[in-house]
Design an enzyme around this catalytic site. Sequence first.
Site, PDB file in Angstrom:
ATOM      1  N   ALA A   9     -56.317  22.978  18.020  1.00  0.00           N
ATOM      2  CA  ALA A   9     -55.041  23.823  16.921  1.00  0.00           C
ATOM      3  C   ALA A   9     -55.214  24.755  15.732  1.00  0.00           C
ATOM      4  O   ALA A   9     -54.514  24.521  15.051  1.00  0.00           O
ATOM      5  CB  ALA A   9     -54.235  22.701  16.388  1.00  0.00           C
ATOM      6  N   ARG A 338     -19.545  12.286  19.137  1.00  0.00           N
ATOM      7  CA  ARG A 338     -20.553  12.029  18.626  1.00  0.00           C
ATOM      8  C   ARG A 338     -21.210  10.868  17.521  1.00  0.00           C
ATOM      9  O   ARG A 338     -20.859   9.953  18.288  1.00  0.00           O
ATOM     10  CB  ARG A 338     -19.735  12.554  16.897  1.00  0.00           C
ATOM     11  N   HIS A 368      -5.236  13.649  25.037  1.00  0.00           N
ATOM     12  CA  HIS A 368      -6.017  14.838  24.731  1.00  0.00           C
ATOM     13  C   HIS A 368      -5.928  15.169  23.208  1.00  0.00           C
ATOM     14  O   HIS A 368      -5.031  13.922  22.590  1.00  0.00           O
ATOM     15  CB  HIS A 368      -4.931  15.584  25.411  1.00  0.00           C
ATOM     16  N   ASN A 382      -3.082   3.357  23.957  1.00  0.00           N
ATOM     17  CA  ASN A 382      -3.402   4.563  24.742  1.00  0.00           C
ATOM     18  C   ASN A 382      -2.726   4.726  22.815  1.00  0.00           C
ATOM     19  O   ASN A 382      -1.857   4.653  22.592  1.00  0.00           O
ATOM     20  CB  ASN A 382      -1.884   4.584  25.403  1.00  0.00           C
TER      21      ASN A 382
END
Length: 461
Positions: A9, A338, A368, A382
């Site tokens: 390498a 996230r 939404h 909700n």
Amino acid sequence: MSLSVVILAAGKGTRMRSSLPKVLHSVAEKPMVGHVIDSARQLGASNIYVVYGFGGDVLKATLTKDNTGDDLTFVEQVEQLGTGHAVDQASPFLTDDEDVLVLYGDVPLTKVSTLESLLAAKPTDGMALLTVHLANPMGYGRIVRQEISGKQQVVGIIEQKDANEEQLKINEANTGILLANGGDLKRWLSNLSSDNAQGEYYLTDIIAAAHGEGKVVATAHPETEIEVEGANNRVQLATLERAYQARIAEELMIAGASLRDPARIDVRGNLTTGTEVSIDINCIFEGEVSLADNVQIGANCIIKNSTIGANVEIKPNSIIEDTIIEADCSVGPFARLRPGSVMKQDSHVGNFVEMKKTTLGVGSKAGHLSYLGNAEIGTKVNIGAGTITCNYDGVNKSTTEIGDNAFIGSNSSLVAPVIIGNSATVGAGSVISKEVEDNDLALTRAKQRNIAGWQRPVKKS
């Protein structure tokens, strides 16, 4: 017999036009040399020696960060005097009674199964080479064979610049990958000469030395040429990337996943899939991702380090990171989950909803335009459109707790720390900063006032 692996390498990679050492350029978001180290470990190598040169500090820092374990040793090649000289830098660490496999840090796609066939091919008192037949072997060292005891035996390797016209017609090429006994290898390396067109110590010269001692040089071959191709520039690097992704796509389809277009998926880690999984175009999977049975992934999704349960639908353009999604959920389109997000069974997150460090309970919905951060949300809740959990005061982040069966009206701001009780209701447009008890209705918006006959201002001409 134990196995040590020497990985070369030390190359600068001038044609990459980069400050990074060549082997640190990535295929599937992992340095090329990282893929080679993974292969060495899958072979069960006791020790892995990485011979480095240019950019040694960044190479060691990168590989030390990304690779845990005490099997990795870094060996410096101060002067780049050829492949034989590079391997010889590891000689002080090698023992006489082990096998030594030489690999290359810029050749990341060699399959473990191919390397296993090389290990199996090595005679007890001999060595083994990985060779490949090429239609155009230009630039490769050629495998020179002679008939010995009725068989075409390998007797040497001639490099392109040292080959005569007849030898240049040979289409069996050297890949550079070889396996030898540690004691033999050290002896042959110590006798190498730089008397050649390049003025370098060729590792390939040990083949003639082995033949001269009467040792058999066996060969094994990769399934495809791409397994032994390296990358000297970014065009070749891109070729390796697409070949790697094509290989992963094929494995996924063989395992039962349906890919809308196998050429338009990127896996940058490990992706496991159940049965009847469907993945649309332009999806990216990073880190460790698991998709259970009947998962449907829409177009243009990015999923990282997440577990997706059975019968989940991820709609297009959703981004999911460090998240657990249980069975029967739906996400998106245009949702962002996230790190620390958990969606319990049969919950729903819709378009333009962002969650972070939040648990959405069984059967709960946020349809939404909402931000839910540092929240614990119960079952069958909700969350109305435009709901925001105000979790940050400029210094600390605080938690919002929402009980089972609660109803949060649209355009509500929940100022943490705050608790919304079971079956509580928050009226639309409210700013809630105090606890709402079970079954209560909380309203904070101003009373509506209508002004009769109102005339809007008129623009002056």
